[in-house]
Design a protein around this motif. Structure first.
Motif, mmCIF file in Angstrom:
data_model
loop_
_atom_site.group_PDB
_atom_site.id
_atom_site.type_symbol
_atom_site.label_atom_id
_atom_site.label_comp_id
_atom_site.label_asym_id
_atom_site.label_seq_id
_atom_site.Cartn_x
_atom_site.Cartn_y
_atom_site.Cartn_z
ATOM 1 N N SER A 36 0.810 -1.217 0.000
ATOM 2 C CA SER A 36 0.000 0.000 0.000
ATOM 3 C C SER A 36 0.842 1.265 0.000
ATOM 4 C CB SER A 36 -0.933 -0.002 1.216
ATOM 5 O OG SER A 36 -1.899 -1.018 1.101
ATOM 6 N N ALA A 37 2.012 1.238 0.611
ATOM 7 C CA ALA A 37 2.871 2.416 0.626
ATOM 8 C C ALA A 37 3.388 2.717 -0.772
ATOM 9 C CB ALA A 37 4.034 2.204 1.598
ATOM 10 N N LEU A 44 -4.535 -2.411 14.274
ATOM 11 C CA LEU A 44 -5.804 -1.704 14.415
ATOM 12 C C LEU A 44 -5.594 -0.187 14.406
ATOM 13 C CD1 LEU A 44 -7.400 -3.900 17.224
ATOM 14 C CD2 LEU A 44 -7.969 -3.941 14.781
ATOM 15 N N PHE A 45 -6.683 0.545 14.204
ATOM 16 C CA PHE A 45 -6.628 2.002 14.289
ATOM 17 C C PHE A 45 -6.332 2.432 15.721
ATOM 18 C CE2 PHE A 45 -9.243 1.780 10.424
ATOM 19 C CZ PHE A 45 -8.700 2.810 9.661
ATOM 20 N N PRO A 46 -5.592 3.524 15.904
ATOM 21 C CA PRO A 46 -5.448 4.082 17.258
ATOM 22 C C PRO A 46 -6.791 4.604 17.744
ATOM 23 C CG PRO A 46 -4.501 5.561 15.608
ATOM 24 C CD PRO A 46 -4.852 4.302 14.890
ATOM 25 N N THR A 47 -7.020 4.534 19.038
ATOM 26 C CA THR A 47 -8.322 4.917 19.596
ATOM 27 C C THR A 47 -8.230 6.048 20.615
ATOM 28 O OG1 THR A 47 -8.118 3.218 21.319
ATOM 29 C CG2 THR A 47 -9.223 2.577 19.269
ATOM 30 N N ARG A 80 -3.875 5.194 7.301
ATOM 31 C CA ARG A 80 -3.062 5.048 8.518
ATOM 32 C C ARG A 80 -2.793 3.571 8.804
ATOM 33 N NH1 ARG A 80 -0.938 3.368 12.310
ATOM 34 N NH2 ARG A 80 -0.617 4.307 14.370
ATOM 35 N N VAL A 81 -3.816 2.719 8.634
ATOM 36 C CA VAL A 81 -3.648 1.280 8.848
ATOM 37 C C VAL A 81 -2.922 0.641 7.675
ATOM 38 C CG1 VAL A 81 -4.894 -0.908 9.008
ATOM 39 C CG2 VAL A 81 -5.581 1.025 10.421
ATOM 40 N N GLU A 122 -2.862 12.474 12.614
ATOM 41 C CA GLU A 122 -2.428 11.118 12.921
ATOM 42 C C GLU A 122 -1.885 10.425 11.672
ATOM 43 O OE1 GLU A 122 -1.644 7.439 14.654
ATOM 44 O OE2 GLU A 122 -1.989 9.399 15.596
ATOM 45 N N TYR A 123 -2.613 10.539 10.562
ATOM 46 C CA TYR A 123 -2.186 9.875 9.326
ATOM 47 C C TYR A 123 -0.872 10.456 8.810
ATOM 48 C CZ TYR A 123 -1.856 8.910 4.346
ATOM 49 O OH TYR A 123 -1.393 8.560 3.111
ATOM 50 N N HIS A 124 -0.802 11.770 8.649
ATOM 51 C CA HIS A 124 0.389 12.377 8.046
ATOM 52 C C HIS A 124 1.603 12.269 8.962
ATOM 53 C CE1 HIS A 124 -2.759 14.357 5.534
ATOM 54 N NE2 HIS A 124 -1.849 14.171 4.600
#
Length: 529
Positions: free
Chosen positions: A154-155, A180-183, A194-195, A237-239
């Motif tokens: 994916s990258a 998993l996604f951060p919560t 992000r995942v 969070e993503y960037h």
């Protein structure tokens, strides 16, 4: 909810997160029922829908010839629904399809056949298979591959091959459970990338050109279409994650890496805070510094598109204003916009998200000088409030203070008492946006509900007039211990009034507030006396 037909270990869990999409779910159900490959379950996680979603799924499950499971969660966002779906999944593979789209009849079969075409000895290094989409008119969506199948990750697909746009694919469930996604963030949106970028650090994906999903662009709002202020936490969070782990790709994908740095700084500007640089490689820190002018321009464009000319003044004020001079100038700047404000504005200040009326002059400090907004008041409240459990804020505009108290004392019940129903609505919206669940926004006054403060042990009043009215009416309970009044003009009249009610001024030194206690004078923490 379970229709009783679920195998214990299906090959696939077809997962659908949904929120108020009862109008499109049956179309998706029909497309799942037409699948030629039958070893699957359908898992629906409802993100707090208020429509007929639960009733619809129950009706569909009653006559479906495949297993359906339904789970409901409080509204928390797609990424939380995704995490819960992964944990609930029984399938070896996890295939996500949105509630407003469709699967093509051969979709699961095509994806599974492509998986089996990967040599068995190599599959441990793959996470899954991703296919193309068509729109509702049958046209392919997104960039065509140079060859099919293409084994990448994916990258590389995102940053180098520019494979943007809608696609559909599955992942091994065991891989997703480890990624998993951060919560911990106060947001209902985190980009899915992000995942995917996290998984790409260890696993490859097989990409194929065969379409498997029908993408419906129906014009309804999507989470990814939120304005930059609303989605700032998720974007940061993503960037931040992407730049921390893929800045070293700047030679292979210079444009993409620079865009990551711009996206990170843009989100930081919206939030008024840094994402942190402690674990950044040197090139990432340099890029974050170098893109500052471009990120500032993007931020200015965001503010202008959301708030017109006021947005430009917001940008200049937030970059330049500090202290008392900033507070005075912010009021002058705000007066220009009282008659031209475009409704409520969402802003991020001091770790909360406020939904405020820009035409209200009491909000100008938050708007134009957020780094100095109510610092004295917050210092006092964060020290006094934690010893209380039944807290109230009273006034015409107490949203920001109520949010801060809810953050400082999460175990307390915060009652925000305001007279304007519209302001109470803004308080509720701000609490929702800030992931604060211990605020009750009440529209009340001495006339409509004189006993609303009876059980409170700590009350903040936003001015002398408010405290005088409630104390004179005898509308404070015998259990009230501490009173905080925000007003620089506390005088002998107020002191006499509160003394008759059994309160004495404590020796806090603050220019904009006074603190009164029924108990002996509160010890003053270091630096406040």
């Amino acid at each position: 909810m379970n229709n009783g037909r679920a195998p214990q270990n299906p090959a696939f869990t077809i997962f659908t997160p949904t929120f108020n999409r009862a109008g499109t779910l049956e179309r998706l159900f029909d497309s799942i029922a037409r699948q030629t490959f039958r070893d699957f379950e359908w898992l629906v996680v409802d993100d707090g829908s208020t429509d007929d979603t639960a009733t619809l799924i129950a009706r569909l499950a009653a006559h479906a010839n495949f297993p359906i499971r339904y789970r409901h969660q409080p509204n928390a966002g797609k990424h939380i629904a995704f995490n819960n779906g992964v944990r609930e999944a029984r399938g070896e593979f996890f295939l996500t399809i949105d509630s407003d789209d469709e699967l093509m009849p051969e979709a699961v079969a095509v994806l599974y056949d492509s998986w089996l075409s990967i040599p068995a000895v190599e599959r441990h290094g793959f996470t899954g298979v991703t296919a193309r989409c068509v729109d509702q008119h049958g046209h392919l969506v997104g960039k065509q591959l140079d060859r099919s199948p293409l084994d990448s990750d994916s990258a590389e697909a995102t940053l180098i091959l520019d494979m943007l746009g809608e696609r559909i694919g599955f992942h091994r469930t065991d891989v997703l459970r480890a990624h998993l996604f951060p919560t911990h963030l106060p947001t209902r949106f985190i980009p899915e990338g992000r995942v995917w970028l996290d998984i790409a650090r260890r696993y490859r994906t097989r990409f194929i050109e065969t379409p498997a999903r029908i993408f419906h662009d129906h014009g309804a709002p999507r989470l990814s279409a939120l304005d930059r202020s609303q989605r700032a936490w998720g974007d940061l969070e993503y960037h931040h994650f992407a730049l921390a782990h893929y800045a070293a790709w700047w030679r292979r994908a210079p444009v993409a890496v620079v865009k990551l740095a711009i996206g990170m700084r843009r989100a930081e500007l919206h939030l008024g805070r840094s994402g942190g640089r402690a674990n950044f490689p040197r090139i990432a820190r340099l890029l974050a510094f170098a893109v500052e002018p471009v990120a500032s321009l993007a931020y200015a464009r965001d503010l202008y598109s959301q708030h017109g000319g006021m947005g430009t003044r917001l940008l200049l004020a937030r970059l330049l204003l500090r202290g008392r001079a900033g507070r005075r100038f912010s009021t002058l700047m705000g007066r220009r916009d009282r008659d031209r404000a475009r409704g409520a504005i969402t802003i991020h200040v001091a770790d909360v998200t406020s939904v405020i009326d820009p035409a209200d002059t009491r909000n100008h400090e938050l708007l134009f000088s957020p780094k100095t907004a109510k610092l004295e008041l917050l210092a006092v409240l964060r020290t006094l409030a934690p010893r209380h459990r039944r807290i109230a804020t009273v006034g015409d505009n107490v949203t920001f203070v109520a949010l801060q108290l809810a953050r400082a004392v999460p175990q307390a019940a915060i009652l925000a008492v305001e007279q304007d129903p519209a302001q109470s609505d803004r308080t509720r919206a701000a609490a929702w946006a800030s992931y604060v669940n211990n605020i009750i926004a009440a529209t009340a006054s001495l006339t409509t509900d004189p006993h609303v403060l009876d059980d409170r042990d700590f009350v903040y009043f936003d001015g002398i007039a408010a405290v005088q009215a409630w104390v004179n009416a005898g509308a404070i309970g015998s259990g009230l211990v501490d009173i905080v009044v925000e007003d620089p003009d506390a005088d002998a009249t107020l002191a006499s009034l509160l003394a008759r009610a059994g309160y004495w001024r404590t020796p806090w030194t603050a220019s904009t507030i006074s603190v009164w206690s029924r108990a002996p004078a509160t010890p003053v923490p270091p630096g406040n006396g």
